[in-house]
Design a protein around this motif. Structure first.
Motif, PDB file in Angstrom:
ATOM      1  N   ASN A 110       0.756  -0.900   0.400  1.00 45.41           N
ATOM      2  CA  ASN A 110      -0.180   0.008   0.080  1.00 45.41           C
ATOM      3  C   ASN A 110       0.556   1.366   0.149  1.00 45.41           C
ATOM      4  O   ASN A 110       1.938   1.108   0.908  1.00 45.41           O
ATOM      5  CB  ASN A 110      -1.451   0.056   1.571  1.00 45.41           C
ATOM      6  CG  ASN A 110      -1.882  -1.202   1.225  1.00 45.41           C
ATOM      7  OD1 ASN A 110      -2.170  -2.187   0.752  1.00 45.41           O
ATOM      8  ND2 ASN A 110      -2.767  -1.055   1.620  1.00 45.41           N
ATOM      9  N   ARG A 111       0.641   2.675  -0.847  1.00 46.10           N
ATOM     10  CA  ARG A 111       0.931   3.699  -1.270  1.00 46.10           C
ATOM     11  C   ARG A 111       0.563   4.161  -2.141  1.00 46.10           C
ATOM     12  O   ARG A 111      -0.866   3.726  -2.208  1.00 46.10           O
ATOM     13  CB  ARG A 111       2.839   3.671  -1.434  1.00 46.10           C
ATOM     14  CG  ARG A 111       2.774   2.887  -3.018  1.00 46.10           C
ATOM     15  CD  ARG A 111       4.050   2.417  -3.604  1.00 46.10           C
ATOM     16  NE  ARG A 111       4.687   3.710  -3.700  1.00 46.10           N
ATOM     17  CZ  ARG A 111       6.069   3.420  -3.905  1.00 46.10           C
ATOM     18  NH1 ARG A 111       6.612   2.354  -3.715  1.00 46.10           N
ATOM     19  NH2 ARG A 111       6.684   4.803  -4.180  1.00 46.10           N
ATOM     20  N   PRO A 112       0.467   5.914  -1.660  1.00 45.36           N
ATOM     21  CA  PRO A 112      -0.672   6.615  -2.298  1.00 45.36           C
ATOM     22  C   PRO A 112      -0.479   6.377  -4.136  1.00 45.36           C
ATOM     23  O   PRO A 112      -1.464   6.319  -4.743  1.00 45.36           O
ATOM     24  CB  PRO A 112       0.353   8.050  -2.401  1.00 45.36           C
ATOM     25  CG  PRO A 112       1.113   7.934  -0.850  1.00 45.36           C
ATOM     26  CD  PRO A 112       2.010   6.708  -0.893  1.00 45.36           C
ATOM     27  N   GLU A 113       0.736   5.828  -4.595  1.00 47.40           N
ATOM     28  CA  GLU A 113       0.934   5.827  -6.300  1.00 47.40           C
ATOM     29  C   GLU A 113      -0.277   4.022  -6.331  1.00 47.40           C
ATOM     30  O   GLU A 113      -1.137   4.127  -7.118  1.00 47.40           O
ATOM     31  CB  GLU A 113       1.978   5.102  -6.710  1.00 47.40           C
ATOM     32  CG  GLU A 113       2.738   6.475  -7.008  1.00 47.40           C
ATOM     33  CD  GLU A 113       3.372   6.466  -4.998  1.00 47.40           C
ATOM     34  OE1 GLU A 113       4.290   8.028  -5.454  1.00 47.40           O
ATOM     35  OE2 GLU A 113       3.798   5.847  -4.593  1.00 47.40           O
ATOM     36  N   TRP A 114      -0.752   3.331  -5.436  1.00 33.63           N
ATOM     37  CA  TRP A 114      -1.619   2.239  -5.467  1.00 33.63           C
ATOM     38  C   TRP A 114      -3.293   2.942  -5.605  1.00 33.63           C
ATOM     39  O   TRP A 114      -3.450   2.626  -6.397  1.00 33.63           O
ATOM     40  CB  TRP A 114      -1.328   1.470  -4.171  1.00 33.63           C
ATOM     41  CG  TRP A 114      -1.879   0.092  -4.933  1.00 33.63           C
ATOM     42  CD1 TRP A 114      -1.064  -1.402  -4.163  1.00 33.63           C
ATOM     43  CD2 TRP A 114      -2.479  -0.821  -4.611  1.00 33.63           C
ATOM     44  NE1 TRP A 114      -1.138  -2.207  -3.971  1.00 33.63           N
ATOM     45  CE2 TRP A 114      -2.590  -1.836  -4.772  1.00 33.63           C
ATOM     46  CE3 TRP A 114      -3.936   0.134  -5.312  1.00 33.63           C
ATOM     47  CZ2 TRP A 114      -3.211  -3.505  -4.957  1.00 33.63           C
ATOM     48  CZ3 TRP A 114      -5.041  -1.452  -6.062  1.00 33.63           C
ATOM     49  CH2 TRP A 114      -4.572  -2.561  -5.725  1.00 33.63           C
ATOM     50  N   THR A 115      -3.337   3.731  -4.210  1.00 30.26           N
ATOM     51  CA  THR A 115      -4.451   4.223  -5.077  1.00 30.26           C
ATOM     52  C   THR A 115      -4.593   5.242  -5.769  1.00 30.26           C
ATOM     53  O   THR A 115      -5.291   5.510  -6.883  1.00 30.26           O
ATOM     54  CB  THR A 115      -5.034   5.594  -3.479  1.00 30.26           C
ATOM     55  OG1 THR A 115      -4.840   4.098  -2.841  1.00 30.26           O
ATOM     56  CG2 THR A 115      -5.924   5.980  -3.656  1.00 30.26           C
ATOM     57  N   ILE A 116      -3.625   5.870  -6.510  1.00 24.75           N
ATOM     58  CA  ILE A 116      -3.615   6.932  -7.296  1.00 24.75           C
ATOM     59  C   ILE A 116      -3.841   6.672  -9.105  1.00 24.75           C
ATOM     60  O   ILE A 116      -5.117   6.431  -9.912  1.00 24.75           O
ATOM     61  CB  ILE A 116      -2.682   8.006  -7.610  1.00 24.75           C
ATOM     62  CG1 ILE A 116      -2.388   8.682  -6.645  1.00 24.75           C
ATOM     63  CG2 ILE A 116      -2.502   8.357  -9.343  1.00 24.75           C
ATOM     64  CD1 ILE A 116      -0.891   9.628  -6.197  1.00 24.75           C
ATOM     65  N   ALA A 117      -3.094   4.949  -9.207  1.00 22.11           N
ATOM     66  CA  ALA A 117      -3.241   3.589 -10.244  1.00 22.11           C
ATOM     67  C   ALA A 117      -4.527   3.544 -10.133  1.00 22.11           C
ATOM     68  O   ALA A 117      -5.156   3.053 -11.224  1.00 22.11           O
ATOM     69  CB  ALA A 117      -2.123   3.156  -9.964  1.00 22.11           C
ATOM     70  N   GLU A 118      -5.538   3.173  -8.569  1.00 20.18           N
ATOM     71  CA  GLU A 118      -6.347   2.261  -8.892  1.00 20.18           C
ATOM     72  C   GLU A 118      -7.407   3.197  -9.305  1.00 20.18           C
ATOM     73  O   GLU A 118      -8.533   2.584  -9.981  1.00 20.18           O
ATOM     74  CB  GLU A 118      -7.071   2.137  -7.393  1.00 20.18           C
ATOM     75  CG  GLU A 118      -8.038   1.318  -7.168  1.00 20.18           C
ATOM     76  CD  GLU A 118      -8.369   0.961  -5.888  1.00 20.18           C
ATOM     77  OE1 GLU A 118      -9.286  -0.453  -4.964  1.00 20.18           O
ATOM     78  OE2 GLU A 118      -7.482   1.598  -4.850  1.00 20.18           O
ATOM     79  N   GLN A 119      -7.780   4.429  -9.099  1.00 17.25           N
ATOM     80  CA  GLN A 119      -8.214   5.522  -9.110  1.00 17.25           C
ATOM     81  C   GLN A 119      -8.710   5.986 -10.616  1.00 17.25           C
ATOM     82  O   GLN A 119      -9.574   5.929 -11.572  1.00 17.25           O
ATOM     83  CB  GLN A 119      -8.510   6.568  -7.889  1.00 17.25           C
ATOM     84  CG  GLN A 119      -8.792   5.895  -6.787  1.00 17.25           C
ATOM     85  CD  GLN A 119     -10.155   5.485  -6.599  1.00 17.25           C
ATOM     86  OE1 GLN A 119     -11.215   6.122  -6.668  1.00 17.25           O
ATOM     87  NE2 GLN A 119     -10.080   4.707  -5.271  1.00 17.25           N
ATOM     88  N   ALA A 120      -7.534   5.961 -11.034  1.00 16.58           N
ATOM     89  CA  ALA A 120      -7.230   6.128 -12.809  1.00 16.58           C
ATOM     90  C   ALA A 120      -7.928   5.465 -13.249  1.00 16.58           C
ATOM     91  O   ALA A 120      -8.331   5.304 -14.671  1.00 16.58           O
ATOM     92  CB  ALA A 120      -6.079   6.287 -13.117  1.00 16.58           C
ATOM     93  N   SER A 121      -7.715   4.355 -12.633  1.00 20.24           N
ATOM     94  CA  SER A 121      -8.280   2.679 -13.234  1.00 20.24           C
ATOM     95  C   SER A 121      -9.925   2.508 -13.245  1.00 20.24           C
ATOM     96  O   SER A 121     -10.655   2.400 -14.931  1.00 20.24           O
ATOM     97  CB  SER A 121      -7.814   1.783 -13.077  1.00 20.24           C
ATOM     98  OG  SER A 121      -6.403   1.290 -13.101  1.00 20.24           O
ATOM     99  N   TYR A 122     -10.077   2.933 -12.460  1.00 27.00           N
ATOM    100  CA  TYR A 122     -11.958   3.447 -12.646  1.00 27.00           C
ATOM    101  C   TYR A 122     -12.465   4.701 -13.987  1.00 27.00           C
ATOM    102  O   TYR A 122     -13.543   4.701 -14.175  1.00 27.00           O
ATOM    103  CB  TYR A 122     -12.187   3.681 -10.907  1.00 27.00           C
ATOM    104  CG  TYR A 122     -12.170   2.416  -9.562  1.00 27.00           C
ATOM    105  CD1 TYR A 122     -12.357   1.546 -10.612  1.00 27.00           C
ATOM    106  CD2 TYR A 122     -11.933   3.151  -8.012  1.00 27.00           C
ATOM    107  CE1 TYR A 122     -12.006   0.045  -9.864  1.00 27.00           C
ATOM    108  CE2 TYR A 122     -11.736   2.049  -7.907  1.00 27.00           C
ATOM    109  CZ  TYR A 122     -10.893   0.697  -8.311  1.00 27.00           C
ATOM    110  OH  TYR A 122     -10.818  -0.328  -7.751  1.00 27.00           O
ATOM    111  N   ARG A 123     -11.852   5.141 -13.037  1.00 22.44           N
ATOM    112  CA  ARG A 123     -11.892   6.870 -14.440  1.00 22.44           C
ATOM    113  C   ARG A 123     -11.707   5.985 -15.565  1.00 22.44           C
ATOM    114  O   ARG A 123     -12.733   6.277 -16.932  1.00 22.44           O
ATOM    115  CB  ARG A 123     -10.673   7.220 -14.258  1.00 22.44           C
ATOM    116  CG  ARG A 123     -10.802   8.805 -15.625  1.00 22.44           C
ATOM    117  CD  ARG A 123     -12.115   9.127 -15.305  1.00 22.44           C
ATOM    118  NE  ARG A 123     -12.572  10.570 -16.220  1.00 22.44           N
ATOM    119  CZ  ARG A 123     -12.922  10.254 -17.885  1.00 22.44           C
ATOM    120  NH1 ARG A 123     -12.860   8.494 -18.102  1.00 22.44           N
ATOM    121  NH2 ARG A 123     -12.389  11.219 -18.696  1.00 22.44           N
TER     122      ARG A 123
END
Length: 657
Positions: A110-123
């Motif tokens: 877990n790290r910020p880039e995980w969450t950023i990549a995840e939300q970018a994937s959803y977008r």
């Protein structure tokens, strides 16, 4: 204090009750209709945008600043700053060639880039697929090749592993490294085997130059394929749409709004350390994103977790029983070591709060005088705690409520329904229950006749737990046979867990179909397989292996082979009864563990304590079925005292009984 009157689950109207099943049961506050999504919000991107507006310029994603190898304060990115990064990363990935409903792998803690990549994937409607080391190289190979994965976002420490596996991962073309500093030699080796290596910042920079907007995601787009390692064979990928994920996250938010669960707001702060590859953490993170809260990440080392928590001072804490057990053991051992007045005050305060626990988790005097130091171990601001993944001991649940002066909830769910199973209620401190259905789900129990679990049982119905609702997966990826085994024609997910509905309508887990259970550290165990190994030994006639999710090890009741055992044990008994001799039991345990190793039993599959019985399991003593299968519940009832004694002996450092 919020007060709700049972029953907490009620029959859904309009459905005819089938023979061999309970009625279809729903949350008592959502009986009319299963929740699917909030008004006008149908995708995970909609939830993100909502939370982004709530959060504004407030802190969103935080990590600890490292100075000379030492962790300092948390450094934050705001909601608005992260929004720009999410959109740029998504556009940058599309520029690299990733298209809608194509797979994007993530391989990192877990790290910020995980969450950023995840939300970018959803977008951008990419399909997120997480990889993690505990799967093993063969499982990673299987997942990458099954999903035709071409792009992986990974932390720098994973590049070497990907490079070494490249000849078995022919589809992988691009690796996006989360860290700005990539080892030049490792990058060169990666490029030599045909990988294109980019940094996260480079992809964001590419995206920042793109003005045109792509189409928004739809509710029916696949959001993620979550692979579960299961008990045997290759991993299975649960296909979950954006609508599935929204339903579970909205369900948790909705019970918070009506007061049967804690409400998360933009002022909350969450510590993220549970693996983001699993749905428990995905839902927890998703809820805090939807509510515009802040999320602080641990350093990536669980041994430093309590230090991270002390610095972050989160208001919400989600964890698994194994961690709670460690906190419990550490606090109690510390109290006992101090002794004297300190120990006396602790137990006086503890017992006073426990006696009143059915009314409140707070006490004006004892919370300040005795429990404030313990509470500070989790930062001192915790409002509520949620336990998931495996059952938690009632003693530990009570301990957490008393010592941290916080609501403690327990959740129940699976990968296959994005955690959307059941959850306990606010101010209901009943031990041993997993609560009532999510608002997006309905449950029923179905007869399991061969295990003698029937919905007609008195005083409460028992049977396999089946769940249906908006968060249930569509299928296992490219595995129609496995899908058919788990999802029936009416959309019911057959969990494989055996449950009972108590008088208040709360669900209790009591067994596992196919006799597979999970130990407290998360390992799945198939006792029949283990019994089959031990029973091959010349000294063993019959064996009953026992374990449960509150224990980390297995114990066994063994019926020795009379002739062989009598001769073998005679010289080892020191004149004692051969079935009671500690020396005999210790030697037999050692012998069988070695035999288990020779027959490829893993460490967690080996028994750690043994009880010897001279009475065989039989149809006559109700321990065998007419087809000579072991009746596990009957065996447990027969040997419950011996089992308790074995676990007690293990906790005191002995390895036999």
């Amino acid at each position: 204090m919020t007060t709700f009157e049972p029953p907490y689950t009620v029959p859904a109207e309009g459905f005819e009750k089938k023979s061999g099943e309970t009625a279809i049961m729903r949350h008592f506050k959502f009986a009319d209709k299963l929740l699917s999504r909030p008004d006008n919000l149908s995708t995970l991107w909609d939830l993100y945008v909502t939370g982004n507006k709530l959060g504004g310029d407030n802190p969103f994603l935080g990590t600890r600043r490292i100075e000379n190898g030492e962790a300092k304060e948390y450094v934050w990115q705001t909601h608005e700053e992260v929004r720009a990064r999410v959109e740029n990363f998504g556009k940058g990935m599309m520029k690299l060639g990733l298209t809608r409903q194509q797979v994007l792998g993530i391989y990192s803690v877990n790290r910020p880039e995980w969450t950023i990549a995840e939300q970018a994937s959803y977008r951008q409607a990419f399909i997120l697929v997480a990889l993690y080391d505990t799967l093993g190289a063969e499982a990673i190979e299987y997942i990458v090749n099954q999903t035709d994965m071409e792009y992986i976002v990974a932390s720098a420490d994973k590049l070497k592993n990907i490079t070494q596996l490249k000849d078995r991962l022919p589809t992988i073309k691009h690796v996006i490294i989360m860290d700005n500093n990539v080892d030049s030699i490792e990058k060169e080796h990666a490029e030599q085997v045909g990988l294109l290596v980019h940094t996260f910042d480079q992809v964001e920079a590419i995206g920042s130059e793109i003005d045109e907007e792509s189409a928004l995601p739809s509710a029916d787009d696949i959001a993620t394929i979550c692979y579960t390692s299961g008990t045997t064979g290759v991993p299975k990928g649960a296909v979950l749409t954006q609508a599935n994920c929204v339903a579970a996250i909205h369900g948790v938010a909705a019970v918070g709004e009506i007061g049967t669960f804690a409400q998360v707001t933009s002022s909350d702060c969450y510590i993220s350390f549970l693996p983001l590859s699993h749905v428990f953490e995905k839902v927890a993170i998703g809820l805090h994103i939807f509510r515009g809260a802040s999320i602080g990440y641990y350093q990536g080392d669980t041994t430093k977790l309590l230090d991270d928590i002390a610095e972050l001072k989160p208001t919400v804490f989600c964890a698994v029983p194994r961690l709670f057990n460690r906190i419990y053991d550490k606090v109690l051992s510390g109290v006992k070591a101090k002794g004297g007045l300190s120990s006396y005050l602790f137990f006086k305060a503890f017992n006073a709060k426990k006696a009143n626990l059915n009314k409140t988790v707070h006490h004006r005097l004892w919370d300040r005088l005795v429990f404030s130091q313990i509470r500070s171990k989790l930062g001192g601001r915790i409002r509520f705690i949620l336990s998931g993944s495996a059952p938690i001991s009632p003693d530990v649940m009570d301990f957490m409520r008393i010592c941290f002066s916080a609501q403690v909830y327990e959740g129940y769910g699976q990968t296959e329904n994005f955690c959307g199973g059941c959850m306990t209620l606010t101010d209901d401190n009943t031990s041993g229950v997993v609560g009532i259905p999510f608002p997006c789900s309905e449950i029923k129990l179905v007869d399991v006749a061969d295990m003698e679990y029937l919905t007609s049982d008195q005083p409460n119905p028992r049977g396999e737990i089946c769940i249906r609702g908006h968060s249930v997966m569509h299928e296992y990826y490219k595995a129609p046979d496995k899908t058919a085994e788990t999802l029936d024609a009416d959309g019911w997910l057959h969990t494989g867990d055996i449950g009972v509905l108590d008088q208040a309508g709360r669900l209790i887990i009591i067994d596992r179909l196919k006799n597979i259970f999970k130990l407290s550290q998360g390992e799945y165990v198939a006792p029949e397989k283990i019994e089959g190994v031990y029973q091959k030994h010349e000294l063993v006639s019959q064996a009953f292996i026992y374990g449960n999710s509150l224990q980390s090890s297995l114990v066994a009741v063994v019926v020795p082979d009379k002739d062989n055992f009598d001769r073998w044990a005679k010289d080892r008994a020191d004149g004692q009864d051969i079935y009671r001799s500690d020396a005999v039991k210790a030697e037999l345990l050692k012998t069988l563990v070695e035999f288990g190793k020779q027959n490829d039993l893993k460490g967690f599959e080996q028994m750690r304590a043994i009880h010897l019985s001279s009475e065989e399991f039989s149809i006559e003593n109700d321990l065998l079925t007419p087809t000579f299968k072991l009746k596990r519940e009957a065996a447990y009832k027969t040997y419950s005292k011996e089992i308790d004694d074995m676990y007690s002996a293990l906790s005191n450092g002995r390895n036999f009984n």
